[in-house]
Motif scaffolding. Sequence first.
Motif, PDB file in Angstrom:
ATOM      1  N   LEU A  90       1.809   9.235  -5.901  1.00 61.60           N
ATOM      2  CA  LEU A  90       2.286  10.605  -5.705  1.00 61.60           C
ATOM      3  C   LEU A  90       3.296  11.011  -6.771  1.00 61.60           C
ATOM      4  CD1 LEU A  90       2.666  10.796  -1.820  1.00 61.60           C
ATOM      5  CD2 LEU A  90       1.036  12.027  -3.249  1.00 61.60           C
ATOM      6  N   ALA A  91       4.167  10.086  -7.142  1.00 57.34           N
ATOM      7  CA  ALA A  91       5.141  10.371  -8.190  1.00 57.34           C
ATOM      8  C   ALA A  91       4.434  10.633  -9.521  1.00 57.34           C
ATOM      9  CB  ALA A  91       6.138   9.225  -8.315  1.00 57.34           C
ATOM     10  N   LEU A  92       3.424   9.828  -9.825  1.00 61.05           N
ATOM     11  CA  LEU A  92       2.661  10.017 -11.057  1.00 61.05           C
ATOM     12  C   LEU A  92       1.921  11.349 -11.039  1.00 61.05           C
ATOM     13  CD1 LEU A  92       1.653   8.839 -13.738  1.00 61.05           C
ATOM     14  CD2 LEU A  92      -0.242   7.835 -12.454  1.00 61.05           C
ATOM     15  N   ALA A  93       1.291  11.681  -9.911  1.00 57.45           N
ATOM     16  CA  ALA A  93       0.576  12.958  -9.805  1.00 57.45           C
ATOM     17  C   ALA A  93       1.537  14.130  -9.961  1.00 57.45           C
ATOM     18  CB  ALA A  93      -0.158  13.031  -8.465  1.00 57.45           C
ATOM     19  N   THR A  94       2.734  14.021  -9.394  1.00 57.03           N
ATOM     20  CA  THR A  94       3.730  15.081  -9.529  1.00 57.03           C
ATOM     21  C   THR A  94       4.152  15.248 -10.975  1.00 57.03           C
ATOM     22  OG1 THR A  94       4.523  14.634  -7.285  1.00 57.03           O
ATOM     23  CG2 THR A  94       6.000  15.860  -8.739  1.00 57.03           C
ATOM     24  N   ALA A  95       4.352  14.147 -11.667  1.00 55.56           N
ATOM     25  CA  ALA A  95       4.750  14.214 -13.078  1.00 55.56           C
ATOM     26  C   ALA A  95       3.646  14.839 -13.922  1.00 55.56           C
ATOM     27  CB  ALA A  95       5.098  12.819 -13.588  1.00 55.56           C
ATOM     28  N   VAL A  96       2.398  14.457 -13.686  1.00 54.63           N
ATOM     29  CA  VAL A  96       1.275  15.026 -14.441  1.00 54.63           C
ATOM     30  C   VAL A  96       1.165  16.516 -14.162  1.00 54.63           C
ATOM     31  CG1 VAL A  96      -1.251  15.025 -14.623  1.00 54.63           C
ATOM     32  CG2 VAL A  96       0.006  12.864 -14.611  1.00 54.63           C
ATOM     33  N   VAL A 106       0.841  -1.199   0.000  1.00 53.84           N
ATOM     34  CA  VAL A 106       0.000   0.000   0.000  1.00 53.84           C
ATOM     35  C   VAL A 106       0.876   1.250   0.000  1.00 53.84           C
ATOM     36  CG1 VAL A 106      -1.737   1.276   1.318  1.00 53.84           C
ATOM     37  CG2 VAL A 106      -1.891  -1.206   1.152  1.00 53.84           C
ATOM     38  N   GLN A 107       1.955   1.238   0.792  1.00 55.11           N
ATOM     39  CA  GLN A 107       2.860   2.380   0.815  1.00 55.11           C
ATOM     40  C   GLN A 107       3.572   2.542  -0.524  1.00 55.11           C
ATOM     41  OE1 GLN A 107       5.170   1.227   4.240  1.00 55.11           O
ATOM     42  NE2 GLN A 107       4.127   2.733   5.548  1.00 55.11           N
ATOM     43  N   GLN A 108       3.941   1.435  -1.143  1.00 55.28           N
ATOM     44  CA  GLN A 108       4.597   1.501  -2.447  1.00 55.28           C
ATOM     45  C   GLN A 108       3.658   2.071  -3.507  1.00 55.28           C
ATOM     46  OE1 GLN A 108       6.237  -2.315  -3.402  1.00 55.28           O
ATOM     47  NE2 GLN A 108       7.478  -2.391  -1.536  1.00 55.28           N
ATOM     48  N   ILE A 109       2.401   1.643  -3.470  1.00 53.35           N
ATOM     49  CA  ILE A 109       1.409   2.168  -4.406  1.00 53.35           C
ATOM     50  C   ILE A 109       1.188   3.661  -4.161  1.00 53.35           C
ATOM     51  CG2 ILE A 109      -1.042   2.077  -5.051  1.00 53.35           C
ATOM     52  CD1 ILE A 109      -0.879  -0.968  -4.591  1.00 53.35           C
ATOM     53  N   GLY A 110       1.166   4.064  -2.884  1.00 58.67           N
ATOM     54  CA  GLY A 110       1.000   5.479  -2.551  1.00 58.67           C
ATOM     55  C   GLY A 110       2.137   6.328  -3.076  1.00 58.67           C
ATOM     56  N   VAL A 111       3.357   5.858  -2.925  1.00 56.66           N
ATOM     57  CA  VAL A 111       4.517   6.599  -3.429  1.00 56.66           C
ATOM     58  C   VAL A 111       4.470   6.674  -4.952  1.00 56.66           C
ATOM     59  CG1 VAL A 111       7.026   6.538  -3.664  1.00 56.66           C
ATOM     60  CG2 VAL A 111       5.972   6.137  -1.437  1.00 56.66           C
ATOM     61  N   ALA A 112       4.104   5.576  -5.594  1.00 59.38           N
ATOM     62  CA  ALA A 112       4.007   5.581  -7.054  1.00 59.38           C
ATOM     63  C   ALA A 112       2.907   6.544  -7.512  1.00 59.38           C
ATOM     64  CB  ALA A 112       3.740   4.172  -7.565  1.00 59.38           C
TER      65      ALA A 112
END
Length: 87
Positions: free
Chosen positions: A16-22, A8-14
Amino acid sequence: MFQDVSIVQQIGVAGLALATAVWAVGLVRVMRRDRFGAESAEGWRQTQALRALPAQQGPPRAETVELTADERDAFAGLVRQFGDGRS
């Protein structure tokens, strides 16, 4: 991936990274559109400026209040009282 980090934490970090890139891609596109369209957008901005505010014809009119003789004397006393400590 990491042994001590839950899925769940790994999915959350991924996520957030995707949202930051978008967000970054969107910001770059908006900034480029503003920079390249500045010449044509300038006229549009001038016509759209402060459309919601009412037009002001001049400075606001001054409001006056007529004071009685007692009120004028009391005000003069206050002015003298406050003026004594200013020197």
